[in-house]
Design a protein around this motif. Structure first.
Motif, mmCIF file in Angstrom:
data_model
loop_
_atom_site.group_PDB
_atom_site.id
_atom_site.type_symbol
_atom_site.label_atom_id
_atom_site.label_comp_id
_atom_site.label_asym_id
_atom_site.label_seq_id
_atom_site.Cartn_x
_atom_site.Cartn_y
_atom_site.Cartn_z
ATOM 1 N N MET A 1 0.825 -1.211 0.000
ATOM 2 C CA MET A 1 0.000 0.000 0.000
ATOM 3 C C MET A 1 0.855 1.256 0.000
ATOM 4 O O MET A 1 0.580 2.236 -0.674
ATOM 5 N N LYS A 2 1.955 1.199 0.813
ATOM 6 C CA LYS A 2 2.848 2.353 0.886
ATOM 7 C C LYS A 2 3.482 2.630 -0.466
ATOM 8 O O LYS A 2 3.642 3.792 -0.863
ATOM 9 N N ASP A 3 3.865 1.564 -1.194
ATOM 10 C CA ASP A 3 4.470 1.745 -2.510
ATOM 11 C C ASP A 3 3.493 2.418 -3.476
ATOM 12 O O ASP A 3 3.888 3.273 -4.279
ATOM 13 N N ILE A 4 2.229 2.054 -3.383
ATOM 14 C CA ILE A 4 1.226 2.662 -4.260
ATOM 15 C C ILE A 4 1.073 4.145 -3.946
ATOM 16 O O ILE A 4 1.011 4.987 -4.846
ATOM 17 N N LEU A 5 1.040 4.473 -2.652
ATOM 18 C CA LEU A 5 0.913 5.876 -2.248
ATOM 19 C C LEU A 5 2.141 6.678 -2.678
ATOM 20 O O LEU A 5 2.022 7.821 -3.135
ATOM 21 N N ASP A 6 3.338 6.074 -2.533
ATOM 22 C CA ASP A 6 4.570 6.756 -2.965
ATOM 23 C C ASP A 6 4.559 6.990 -4.475
ATOM 24 O O ASP A 6 4.990 8.041 -4.952
ATOM 25 N N PHE A 7 4.084 5.972 -5.204
ATOM 26 C CA PHE A 7 4.002 6.120 -6.660
ATOM 27 C C PHE A 7 3.062 7.254 -7.036
ATOM 28 O O PHE A 7 3.392 8.106 -7.876
ATOM 29 N N ILE A 8 1.891 7.301 -6.416
ATOM 30 C CA ILE A 8 0.921 8.359 -6.724
ATOM 31 C C ILE A 8 1.481 9.729 -6.380
ATOM 32 O O ILE A 8 1.340 10.694 -7.143
ATOM 33 N N LYS A 207 11.734 5.715 -8.973
ATOM 34 C CA LYS A 207 12.042 6.304 -7.669
ATOM 35 C C LYS A 207 11.613 5.418 -6.509
ATOM 36 O O LYS A 207 12.049 5.627 -5.375
ATOM 37 N N LEU A 208 10.774 4.425 -6.768
ATOM 38 C CA LEU A 208 10.396 3.486 -5.713
ATOM 39 C C LEU A 208 11.584 2.653 -5.250
ATOM 40 O O LEU A 208 11.593 2.137 -4.128
ATOM 41 N N TYR A 209 12.597 2.504 -6.115
ATOM 42 C CA TYR A 209 13.693 1.584 -5.835
ATOM 43 C C TYR A 209 15.039 2.278 -5.624
ATOM 44 O O TYR A 209 16.048 1.603 -5.437
ATOM 45 N N ILE A 210 15.063 3.601 -5.664
ATOM 46 C CA ILE A 210 16.319 4.335 -5.493
ATOM 47 C C ILE A 210 16.120 5.396 -4.422
ATOM 48 O O ILE A 210 15.163 6.159 -4.467
ATOM 49 N N THR A 211 17.042 5.433 -3.447
ATOM 50 C CA THR A 211 16.943 6.415 -2.370
ATOM 51 C C THR A 211 18.170 7.319 -2.371
ATOM 52 O O THR A 211 19.236 6.962 -2.885
ATOM 53 N N GLN A 212 18.015 8.482 -1.758
ATOM 54 C CA GLN A 212 19.147 9.406 -1.639
ATOM 55 C C GLN A 212 20.257 8.809 -0.778
ATOM 56 O O GLN A 212 21.442 9.064 -1.010
#
Length: 320
Positions: A1-8, A207-212
Protein backbone atom coordinates in the motif's frame (compact mmCIF):
# COMPACT_ATOMS: atom_id res chain seq x y z
CA UNK A 1 0.00 0.00 0.00
CA UNK A 2 2.85 2.35 0.89
CA UNK A 3 4.47 1.75 -2.51
CA UNK A 4 1.23 2.66 -4.26
CA UNK A 5 0.91 5.88 -2.25
CA UNK A 6 4.57 6.76 -2.97
CA UNK A 7 4.00 6.12 -6.66
CA UNK A 8 0.92 8.36 -6.72
CA UNK A 9 2.72 11.11 -4.80
CA UNK A 10 5.78 11.03 -7.07
CA UNK A 11 3.73 10.85 -10.26
CA UNK A 12 1.44 13.72 -9.27
CA UNK A 13 4.32 15.92 -8.07
CA UNK A 14 6.18 15.50 -11.38
CA UNK A 15 3.02 16.11 -13.38
CA UNK A 16 1.85 19.19 -11.51
CA UNK A 17 5.36 20.62 -11.24
CA UNK A 18 5.74 20.43 -15.02
CA UNK A 19 2.18 21.38 -16.01
CA UNK A 20 2.43 25.18 -15.54
CA UNK A 21 5.55 25.28 -17.68
CA UNK A 22 4.01 23.10 -20.37
CA UNK A 23 1.07 25.52 -20.50
CA UNK A 24 3.39 28.53 -20.57
CA UNK A 25 5.50 26.94 -23.30
CA UNK A 26 2.41 26.17 -25.38
CA UNK A 27 1.16 29.77 -25.07
CA UNK A 28 4.58 31.19 -25.96
CA UNK A 29 4.72 28.80 -28.93
CA UNK A 30 1.32 30.00 -30.11
CA UNK A 31 2.41 33.65 -29.87
CA UNK A 32 5.62 32.92 -31.77
CA UNK A 33 3.71 31.08 -34.48
CA UNK A 34 1.26 33.95 -34.97
CA UNK A 35 3.37 37.08 -34.48
CA UNK A 36 6.99 36.18 -35.21
CA UNK A 37 7.76 36.83 -38.90
CA UNK A 38 9.53 34.04 -40.72
CA UNK A 39 12.34 36.37 -41.80
CA UNK A 40 13.03 37.61 -38.25
CA UNK A 41 14.54 34.29 -37.19
CA UNK A 42 17.46 34.27 -39.61
CA UNK A 43 17.82 37.97 -40.42
CA UNK A 44 20.27 38.74 -37.62
CA UNK A 45 21.77 35.26 -37.23
CA UNK A 46 25.47 34.98 -38.16
CA UNK A 47 26.20 33.10 -41.37
CA UNK A 48 29.00 31.16 -39.70
CA UNK A 49 27.82 27.99 -37.97
CA UNK A 50 29.83 28.24 -34.73
CA UNK A 51 28.72 31.77 -33.71
CA UNK A 52 25.15 30.93 -34.69
CA UNK A 53 25.10 27.84 -32.49
CA UNK A 54 26.69 29.79 -29.62
CA UNK A 55 23.91 32.36 -29.92
CA UNK A 56 21.39 29.53 -29.92
CA UNK A 57 22.81 28.31 -26.61
CA UNK A 58 22.10 31.66 -24.90
CA UNK A 59 18.64 32.33 -26.37
CA UNK A 60 17.34 31.22 -22.98
CA UNK A 61 18.30 34.65 -21.68
CA UNK A 62 15.61 36.06 -24.02
CA UNK A 63 13.11 33.17 -23.89
CA UNK A 64 13.59 31.85 -20.32
CA UNK A 65 11.93 28.44 -20.12
CA UNK A 66 12.61 25.34 -18.05
CA UNK A 67 12.96 22.01 -19.82
CA UNK A 68 9.29 21.19 -19.23
CA UNK A 69 8.12 23.89 -21.64
CA UNK A 70 11.13 24.57 -23.82
CA UNK A 71 10.43 21.77 -26.29
CA UNK A 72 7.21 23.29 -27.61
CA UNK A 73 8.90 26.70 -27.96
CA UNK A 74 11.89 25.11 -29.70
CA UNK A 75 9.60 23.26 -32.11
CA UNK A 76 7.88 26.49 -33.14
CA UNK A 77 11.23 28.25 -33.58
CA UNK A 78 12.31 25.31 -35.73
CA UNK A 79 9.21 25.63 -37.90
CA UNK A 80 9.87 29.36 -38.20
CA UNK A 81 13.27 28.70 -39.75
CA UNK A 82 15.78 28.71 -36.89
CA UNK A 83 18.53 26.24 -37.92
CA UNK A 84 18.28 22.82 -36.34
CA UNK A 85 21.73 23.13 -34.75
CA UNK A 86 20.71 26.39 -33.02
CA UNK A 87 17.41 24.87 -31.91
CA UNK A 88 19.18 21.91 -30.32
CA UNK A 89 21.65 24.22 -28.57
CA UNK A 90 18.74 26.30 -27.23
CA UNK A 91 16.82 23.19 -26.17
CA UNK A 92 19.80 21.88 -24.19
CA UNK A 93 21.19 25.09 -22.70
CA UNK A 94 18.00 27.12 -22.33
CA UNK A 95 16.83 25.35 -19.15
CA UNK A 96 20.22 26.15 -17.54
CA UNK A 97 21.27 29.48 -19.02
CA UNK A 98 18.31 31.60 -18.08
CA UNK A 99 17.93 34.16 -15.28
CA UNK A 100 15.44 32.21 -13.16
CA UNK A 101 17.45 28.98 -13.06
CA UNK A 102 20.76 30.75 -12.47
CA UNK A 103 19.24 32.66 -9.58
CA UNK A 104 17.69 29.54 -8.03
CA UNK A 105 21.00 27.66 -8.32
CA UNK A 106 22.87 30.44 -6.54
CA UNK A 107 20.26 30.62 -3.79
CA UNK A 108 20.23 26.85 -3.26
CA UNK A 109 23.98 26.59 -2.74
CA UNK A 110 24.60 29.94 -1.07
CA UNK A 111 24.15 28.55 2.49
CA UNK A 112 26.78 25.91 1.67
CA UNK A 113 29.28 28.60 0.65
CA UNK A 114 29.87 27.05 -2.79
CA UNK A 115 27.17 28.93 -4.71
CA UNK A 116 29.51 30.73 -7.18
CA UNK A 117 31.47 27.51 -7.84
CA UNK A 118 28.40 25.41 -8.60
CA UNK A 119 26.75 28.15 -10.65
CA UNK A 120 29.89 28.71 -12.72
CA UNK A 121 30.37 25.00 -13.38
CA UNK A 122 26.70 24.47 -14.24
CA UNK A 123 26.45 27.37 -16.65
CA UNK A 124 29.88 26.84 -18.19
CA UNK A 125 29.57 23.11 -18.76
CA UNK A 126 25.96 23.48 -19.89
CA UNK A 127 27.03 25.98 -22.52
CA UNK A 128 29.89 23.80 -23.78
CA UNK A 129 27.78 20.64 -23.94
CA UNK A 130 25.00 22.46 -25.83
CA UNK A 131 27.34 24.09 -28.36
CA UNK A 132 29.33 20.93 -29.09
CA UNK A 133 26.13 18.90 -29.48
CA UNK A 134 24.67 21.59 -31.75
CA UNK A 135 27.75 21.44 -33.98
CA UNK A 136 27.52 17.65 -34.17
CA UNK A 137 23.84 17.96 -35.12
CA UNK A 138 24.78 20.48 -37.81
CA UNK A 139 27.09 17.90 -39.38
CA UNK A 140 24.30 15.35 -39.21
CA UNK A 141 21.90 17.83 -40.83
CA UNK A 142 24.28 18.39 -43.74
CA UNK A 143 24.34 14.63 -44.31
CA UNK A 144 20.72 13.64 -43.69
CA UNK A 145 18.68 16.87 -43.85
CA UNK A 146 14.95 16.78 -43.18
CA UNK A 147 14.99 13.02 -42.58
CA UNK A 148 16.10 13.84 -39.01
CA UNK A 149 12.77 15.49 -38.13
CA UNK A 150 9.20 14.33 -37.68
CA UNK A 151 6.64 15.94 -40.01
CA UNK A 152 5.13 18.06 -37.20
CA UNK A 153 8.49 19.81 -36.72
CA UNK A 154 9.41 20.40 -40.36
CA UNK A 155 9.54 24.03 -41.47
CA UNK A 156 7.83 24.93 -44.74
CA UNK A 157 11.04 25.83 -46.55
CA UNK A 158 13.48 23.32 -47.94
CA UNK A 159 16.45 24.52 -45.90
CA UNK A 160 16.38 25.39 -42.23
CA UNK A 161 19.22 27.86 -42.52
CA UNK A 162 17.69 30.10 -45.18
CA UNK A 163 15.11 32.84 -44.57
CA UNK A 164 11.80 32.94 -46.38
CA UNK A 165 10.95 35.99 -48.45
CA UNK A 166 7.21 35.67 -48.82
CA UNK A 167 5.12 38.72 -49.69
CA UNK A 168 3.64 40.45 -46.63
CA UNK A 169 0.42 38.78 -45.53
CA UNK A 170 -2.70 40.89 -45.11
CA UNK A 171 -3.25 42.13 -41.59
CA UNK A 172 -5.61 39.88 -39.63
CA UNK A 173 -8.05 41.09 -36.99
CA UNK A 174 -7.08 40.62 -33.35
CA UNK A 175 -9.88 38.10 -32.75
CA UNK A 176 -8.53 35.94 -35.57
CA UNK A 177 -4.99 36.15 -34.19
CA UNK A 178 -6.14 35.19 -30.68
CA UNK A 179 -8.03 32.25 -32.16
CA UNK A 180 -4.92 31.10 -34.00
CA UNK A 181 -2.80 31.43 -30.84
CA UNK A 182 -5.33 29.39 -28.85
CA UNK A 183 -5.54 26.68 -31.50
CA UNK A 184 -1.77 26.36 -31.73
CA UNK A 185 -1.35 26.35 -27.94
CA UNK A 186 -4.00 23.68 -27.40
CA UNK A 187 -2.56 21.49 -30.17
CA UNK A 188 0.98 21.69 -28.74
CA UNK A 189 -0.23 21.20 -25.15
CA UNK A 190 -2.13 18.00 -25.94
CA UNK A 191 0.65 16.72 -28.21
CA UNK A 192 3.36 17.07 -25.55
CA UNK A 193 1.36 16.28 -22.40
CA UNK A 194 0.75 12.67 -23.47
CA UNK A 195 4.49 12.02 -23.40
CA UNK A 196 4.93 14.00 -20.18
CA UNK A 197 2.46 11.63 -18.47
CA UNK A 198 4.27 8.55 -19.77
CA UNK A 199 7.60 9.94 -18.56
CA UNK A 200 6.16 10.77 -15.14
CA UNK A 201 4.88 7.18 -14.79
CA UNK A 202 8.32 5.71 -15.57
CA UNK A 203 10.07 8.15 -13.22
CA UNK A 204 7.66 7.36 -10.39
CA UNK A 205 8.31 3.63 -10.80
CA UNK A 206 12.08 4.15 -10.82
CA UNK A 207 12.04 6.30 -7.67
CA UNK A 208 10.40 3.49 -5.71
CA UNK A 209 13.69 1.58 -5.84
CA UNK A 210 16.32 4.33 -5.49
CA UNK A 211 16.94 6.42 -2.37
CA UNK A 212 19.15 9.41 -1.64
CA UNK A 213 20.91 7.40 1.10
CA UNK A 214 22.08 4.87 -1.47
CA UNK A 215 23.46 7.63 -3.68
CA UNK A 216 25.27 9.38 -0.81
CA UNK A 217 26.81 6.08 0.34
CA UNK A 218 28.12 5.51 -3.17
CA UNK A 219 29.62 9.01 -3.19
CA UNK A 220 31.54 8.34 0.02
CA UNK A 221 32.75 4.83 -0.84
CA UNK A 222 33.20 5.07 -4.64
CA UNK A 223 33.56 8.75 -5.61
CA UNK A 224 34.22 8.03 -9.29
CA UNK A 225 31.00 6.01 -9.48
CA UNK A 226 29.06 8.85 -7.90
CA UNK A 227 29.16 10.90 -11.12
CA UNK A 228 27.40 8.31 -13.33
CA UNK A 229 25.11 7.48 -10.41
CA UNK A 230 24.00 11.10 -10.09
CA UNK A 231 23.56 11.29 -13.85
CA UNK A 232 21.28 8.26 -13.69
CA UNK A 233 19.38 9.80 -10.81
CA UNK A 234 18.88 13.02 -12.78
CA UNK A 235 17.44 11.04 -15.69
CA UNK A 236 15.06 9.14 -13.41
CA UNK A 237 13.88 11.95 -11.12
CA UNK A 238 12.59 14.25 -13.91
CA UNK A 239 13.02 17.41 -11.82
CA UNK A 240 12.32 20.88 -13.12
CA UNK A 241 15.52 22.88 -13.68
CA UNK A 242 14.12 25.68 -11.51
CA UNK A 243 14.00 23.35 -8.49
CA UNK A 244 16.67 20.67 -9.05
CA UNK A 245 19.44 22.76 -7.43
CA UNK A 246 17.73 22.46 -4.05
CA UNK A 247 17.69 18.66 -4.40
CA UNK A 248 21.37 18.62 -5.40
CA UNK A 249 22.26 20.88 -2.47
CA UNK A 250 20.65 18.38 -0.09
CA UNK A 251 23.41 15.86 -0.93
CA UNK A 252 25.76 17.63 1.48
CA UNK A 253 28.43 14.89 1.58
CA UNK A 254 28.68 14.56 -2.18
CA UNK A 255 31.58 15.89 -4.27
CA UNK A 256 30.86 18.99 -6.33
CA UNK A 257 31.67 17.10 -9.55
CA UNK A 258 28.79 14.67 -8.95
CA UNK A 259 26.42 17.52 -8.08
CA UNK A 260 27.44 19.28 -11.28
CA UNK A 261 26.74 16.15 -13.31
CA UNK A 262 23.26 16.02 -11.80
CA UNK A 263 22.60 19.72 -12.49
CA UNK A 264 23.91 19.72 -16.07
CA UNK A 265 22.42 16.47 -17.34
CA UNK A 266 18.99 16.69 -15.69
CA UNK A 267 17.67 19.68 -17.69
CA UNK A 268 19.00 18.15 -20.92
CA UNK A 269 17.90 14.55 -20.57
CA UNK A 270 15.40 12.73 -18.39
CA UNK A 271 12.68 10.16 -18.96
CA UNK A 272 9.92 12.62 -19.77
CA UNK A 273 12.18 14.63 -22.09
CA UNK A 274 13.30 11.48 -23.88
CA UNK A 275 9.69 10.62 -24.67
CA UNK A 276 8.86 14.21 -25.60
CA UNK A 277 11.82 14.25 -28.03
CA UNK A 278 10.07 11.59 -30.08
CA UNK A 279 7.44 14.17 -31.13
CA UNK A 280 10.12 16.29 -32.81
CA UNK A 281 13.15 14.16 -33.71
CA UNK A 282 13.66 10.89 -35.54
CA UNK A 283 15.37 8.04 -33.61
CA UNK A 284 18.70 8.66 -35.38
CA UNK A 285 18.87 12.24 -34.13
CA UNK A 286 17.68 11.34 -30.64
CA UNK A 287 20.45 8.75 -30.41
CA UNK A 288 23.09 11.29 -31.45
CA UNK A 289 21.86 13.93 -29.00
CA UNK A 290 21.69 11.48 -26.09
CA UNK A 291 25.14 10.05 -26.82
CA UNK A 292 26.78 13.47 -27.19
CA UNK A 293 25.20 14.85 -24.04
CA UNK A 294 25.91 11.84 -21.81
CA UNK A 295 29.52 11.37 -22.93
CA UNK A 296 30.31 15.05 -22.58
CA UNK A 297 28.79 15.45 -19.12
CA UNK A 298 30.59 12.32 -17.94
CA UNK A 299 33.96 13.42 -19.35
CA UNK A 300 33.74 17.03 -18.18
CA UNK A 301 32.65 16.13 -14.66
CA UNK A 302 35.42 13.54 -14.35
CA UNK A 303 37.83 16.30 -15.43
CA UNK A 304 36.40 18.60 -12.74
CA UNK A 305 36.89 15.83 -10.16
CA UNK A 306 40.52 15.35 -11.21
CA UNK A 307 41.22 19.09 -11.11
CA UNK A 308 39.89 19.26 -7.56
CA UNK A 309 41.97 16.25 -6.55
CA UNK A 310 45.17 17.60 -8.12
CA UNK A 311 44.78 20.89 -6.26
CA UNK A 312 43.86 19.29 -2.95
CA UNK A 313 40.36 20.76 -2.90
CA UNK A 314 37.70 18.75 -1.13
CA UNK A 315 34.82 19.64 -3.45
CA UNK A 316 32.58 19.72 -0.36
CA UNK A 317 30.94 22.64 1.48
CA UNK A 318 33.38 24.22 3.97
CA UNK A 319 30.96 23.60 6.81
CA UNK A 320 31.11 19.85 6.30
Amino acid sequence: MKDILDFILTFSSILWEAMPFIILGAVVAGILEEFLPQQAITKYLPKSVVPAVMIGAVIGLVFPMCECGILVVMRRLLRKGLPLSCCVAYMLAGPIINPVVMFSTGVAFWPHKIGPEVLGLRVGLGFVVAVVTGLVVQGLWVKHGRALLNPVALPPESKLSLPVTDAPAPRKPLSKRLGNISATAVHDFVDITVFLILGAVLAAVAKLYITQDQIQYLSREQPFLAIPAMMGLAVLMCLCSEADAFVAASFTNMHISAKTAFLVLGPMLDLKLLLMYTRVFRPRLIGVIVTCVVLQVLAYCYAVHLVYQMNGWTGLPPSS
